[in-house]
Design an enzyme around this catalytic site. Sequence first.
Site, PDB file in Angstrom:
ATOM      1  N   GLY A 124       0.819  -1.212   0.000  1.00  0.00           N
ATOM      2  CA  GLY A 124       0.000   0.000   0.000  1.00  0.00           C
ATOM      3  C   GLY A 124       0.847   1.253   0.000  1.00  0.00           C
ATOM      4  N   PRO A 128      -4.891   8.874  -1.908  1.00  0.00           N
ATOM      5  CG  PRO A 128      -6.949   9.039  -0.823  1.00  0.00           C
ATOM      6  CD  PRO A 128      -5.556   8.514  -0.650  1.00  0.00           C
ATOM      7  CG  ASN A 129      -4.925  14.332  -2.113  1.00  0.00           C
ATOM      8  OD1 ASN A 129      -5.450  14.617  -3.191  1.00  0.00           O
ATOM      9  ND2 ASN A 129      -5.582  14.383  -0.966  1.00  0.00           N
ATOM     10  N   GLY A 131       0.108   9.804  -5.725  1.00  0.00           N
ATOM     11  CA  GLY A 131       0.189   8.716  -6.700  1.00  0.00           C
ATOM     12  C   GLY A 131       1.580   8.684  -7.295  1.00  0.00           C
ATOM     13  CD  GLU A 364       4.228  -2.869  -9.901  1.00  0.00           C
ATOM     14  OE1 GLU A 364       5.460  -2.844  -9.939  1.00  0.00           O
ATOM     15  OE2 GLU A 364       3.580  -3.886  -9.698  1.00  0.00           O
TER      16      GLU A 364
HETATM   17  C1  LIG Z   1      -6.069  -1.377 -10.915  1.00  0.00           C
HETATM   18  C2  LIG Z   1      -5.005  -0.641 -10.149  1.00  0.00           C
HETATM   19  C3  LIG Z   1      -4.183  -1.351  -9.280  1.00  0.00           C
HETATM   20  C4  LIG Z   1      -3.227  -0.685  -8.517  1.00  0.00           C
HETATM   21  N1  LIG Z   1      -2.477  -1.383  -7.582  1.00  0.00           N
HETATM   22  C5  LIG Z   1      -1.703  -0.682  -6.706  1.00  0.00           C
HETATM   23  C6  LIG Z   1      -1.068  -1.356  -5.606  1.00  0.00           C
HETATM   24  O1  LIG Z   1      -1.166  -2.570  -5.440  1.00  0.00           O
HETATM   25  N2  LIG Z   1      -0.359  -0.593  -4.718  1.00  0.00           N
HETATM   26  C7  LIG Z   1      -0.215   0.746  -4.857  1.00  0.00           C
HETATM   27  O2  LIG Z   1       0.420   1.358  -4.018  1.00  0.00           O
HETATM   28  N3  LIG Z   1      -0.782   1.414  -5.898  1.00  0.00           N
HETATM   29  C8  LIG Z   1      -1.529   0.727  -6.817  1.00  0.00           C
HETATM   30  N4  LIG Z   1      -2.142   1.388  -7.861  1.00  0.00           N
HETATM   31  C9  LIG Z   1      -1.958   2.832  -7.998  1.00  0.00           C
HETATM   32  C10 LIG Z   1      -1.103   3.235  -9.191  1.00  0.00           C
HETATM   33  O3  LIG Z   1       0.228   2.868  -8.971  1.00  0.00           O
HETATM   34  C11 LIG Z   1      -1.311   4.751  -9.396  1.00  0.00           C
HETATM   35  O4  LIG Z   1      -2.632   4.913  -9.896  1.00  0.00           O
HETATM   36  C12 LIG Z   1      -0.293   5.327 -10.355  1.00  0.00           C
HETATM   37  O5  LIG Z   1       0.993   5.331  -9.783  1.00  0.00           O
HETATM   38  C13 LIG Z   1      -0.648   6.772 -10.766  1.00  0.00           C
HETATM   39  O6  LIG Z   1      -0.973   7.556  -9.681  1.00  0.00           O
HETATM   40  P1  LIG Z   1      -2.318   8.437  -9.704  1.00  0.00           P
HETATM   41  O7  LIG Z   1      -3.425   7.509 -10.065  1.00  0.00           O
HETATM   42  O8  LIG Z   1      -2.430   9.175  -8.439  1.00  0.00           O
HETATM   43  O9  LIG Z   1      -2.131   9.436 -10.910  1.00  0.00           O
HETATM   44  P2  LIG Z   1      -1.359  10.868 -10.855  1.00  0.00           P
HETATM   45  O10 LIG Z   1      -0.043  10.708 -10.203  1.00  0.00           O
HETATM   46  O11 LIG Z   1      -2.294  11.874 -10.314  1.00  0.00           O
HETATM   47  O12 LIG Z   1      -1.130  11.122 -12.399  1.00  0.00           O
HETATM   48  C14 LIG Z   1      -2.111  11.682 -13.266  1.00  0.00           C
HETATM   49  C15 LIG Z   1      -1.458  11.936 -14.612  1.00  0.00           C
HETATM   50  O13 LIG Z   1      -0.423  12.917 -14.465  1.00  0.00           O
HETATM   51  C16 LIG Z   1       0.805  12.399 -14.934  1.00  0.00           C
HETATM   52  N5  LIG Z   1       1.898  12.929 -14.133  1.00  0.00           N
HETATM   53  C17 LIG Z   1       2.020  12.942 -12.780  1.00  0.00           C
HETATM   54  N6  LIG Z   1       3.169  13.527 -12.413  1.00  0.00           N
HETATM   55  C18 LIG Z   1       3.819  13.866 -13.566  1.00  0.00           C
HETATM   56  C19 LIG Z   1       5.056  14.502 -13.859  1.00  0.00           C
HETATM   57  N7  LIG Z   1       5.912  14.882 -12.901  1.00  0.00           N
HETATM   58  N8  LIG Z   1       5.381  14.689 -15.158  1.00  0.00           N
HETATM   59  C20 LIG Z   1       4.547  14.289 -16.159  1.00  0.00           C
HETATM   60  N9  LIG Z   1       3.354  13.701 -15.942  1.00  0.00           N
HETATM   61  C21 LIG Z   1       3.004  13.488 -14.653  1.00  0.00           C
HETATM   62  C22 LIG Z   1       0.679  10.873 -14.788  1.00  0.00           C
HETATM   63  O14 LIG Z   1       1.581  10.189 -15.630  1.00  0.00           O
HETATM   64  C23 LIG Z   1      -0.774  10.683 -15.185  1.00  0.00           C
HETATM   65  O15 LIG Z   1      -0.873  10.671 -16.571  1.00  0.00           O
HETATM   66  C24 LIG Z   1      -3.056   0.724  -8.665  1.00  0.00           C
HETATM   67  C25 LIG Z   1      -3.854   1.423  -9.586  1.00  0.00           C
HETATM   68  C26 LIG Z   1      -4.828   0.772 -10.302  1.00  0.00           C
HETATM   69  C27 LIG Z   1      -5.708   1.561 -11.234  1.00  0.00           C
END
Ligand SMILES: Cc1cc2nc3c(=O)[nH]c(=O)nc-3n(C[C@H](O)[C@H](O)[C@H](O)COP(=O)(O)OP(=O)(O)OC[C@H]3O[C@@H](n4cnc5c(N)ncnc54)[C@H](O)[C@@H]3O)c2cc1C
Length: 380
Positions: A124, A128-129, A131, A364
Amino acid sequence: MDFELNKEQQMIRKMVRDFAENVIKPRTVEIDTEAKFPIDIFEQMGELGLMGIPFPEEYGGSNGDTLSYAIAVEEVGRVCGSTGLSYAANVSLGASPIYYFGTEEQKQRFLTPIAAGKALASFGLTEPNAGSDAGGTKTTAVLEGDEYIINGEKCFITNASYAKTITVTAVTGKNQDGRNIISAILVPADSEGLTINSGYDKMGVRGSDTAEIVLDNVRVPKENLLGDPDKGFKQFLHTLDGGRISIAALGLGIAQASLEKALAYAQERTQFGKSISKFQAIQFKLADMSMEVELARNMVYKAAWLKDQHKPFTKEAAYAKLFATETAFRAANQAIQIHGGYGYMREYEVERYLRDAKLLEIGEGTSEVQRMVIARQLGC
Ligand SMILES: Cc1cc2nc3c(=O)[nH]c(=O)nc-3n(C[C@H](O)[C@H](O)[C@H](O)COP(=O)(O)OP(=O)(O)OC[C@H]3O[C@@H](n4cnc5c(N)ncnc54)[C@H](O)[C@@H]3O)c2cc1C
């Protein structure tokens, strides 16, 4: 250079392919439509030893290498993206950090049941804020006496509803520069104050469990801290590097399946009095798909090989993840195109490949994050 797989790797490919074809494939449509985690399939995968491929026998594993594990993920992914994702997450994110950074006691207690296929585990990190910017973690773990008290929220966590152990990242203090120290802590899933909710309605990988986690004054013994408390951030970057090889392998499996389905359909579909496989426009699509699958396979296997040789593999894992997952999406898209209107129908399954492949460009580390990792490795 030797591009041959060794006997053990060939054996693993055959064993996993047989299992995937005979046990998983007949269930893939149901897994997707009912969005149901196939726990019985995971029990059987555990009995076959698939959960412990890259771990030593003393921890319930089968002493295999990263390449064998990547091949296993590829073969599972070739028939079912959902099962492939939960499998990859269990091994690469659930078990591996305990193997890399755990104490002997933590390995015996937490890793052994996972590697032996008797328990599932989750990682984990995402909130939410926080990623892509995992350094923005808000979850806190405060040491009080002999216990950490953990408060926070995690989202999108794979396998959490079925996990026995969840490794969560949390802020445990500040370093000399005033920046947050993020550590990893092993949290038993039955801890008081831990709520796990899997209510997401997903586009793809619908049979893979995805859950949100709320930690409300969860208490765990201080011995559950994983690895060096000051290097939690570095540790999970290392964990993600390894995990990327398995997500790349999953993309490779979906790309391979897309190619196989598209080729078979092109050979059987007749229009204008001949097989559509005789039209150059279709042949060129298949040729490109085949070439990209080959290139993705070389990249995935090379990254796995580098890891097995204990050589740096951060850049190559990012190359493999970026290229293989984008290849999966392109190949699935072309497979639909080659199927025409039939490809748009659930019955032909190629639309599921596209929905499943999309997740691989996000989880990932998004494709954008992979490009950032590569650029950083180039010294930018
Ligand atoms: C089905 C599923 C399974 C998952 N499993 C896990 C898990 O087991 N454990 C876990 O911890 N997480 C898990 N995740 C979370 C996943 O790793 C995140 O969703 C992912 O890392 C992206 O984070 P975010 O969704 O907050 O998007 P954001 O970080 O908000 O990104 C939104 C967009 O902005 C872009 N962006 C962000 N920062 C930059 C930057 N500096 N430069 C350019 N572009 C940027 C991103 O590439 C993306 O296109 C899972 C997600 C899903 C959907």
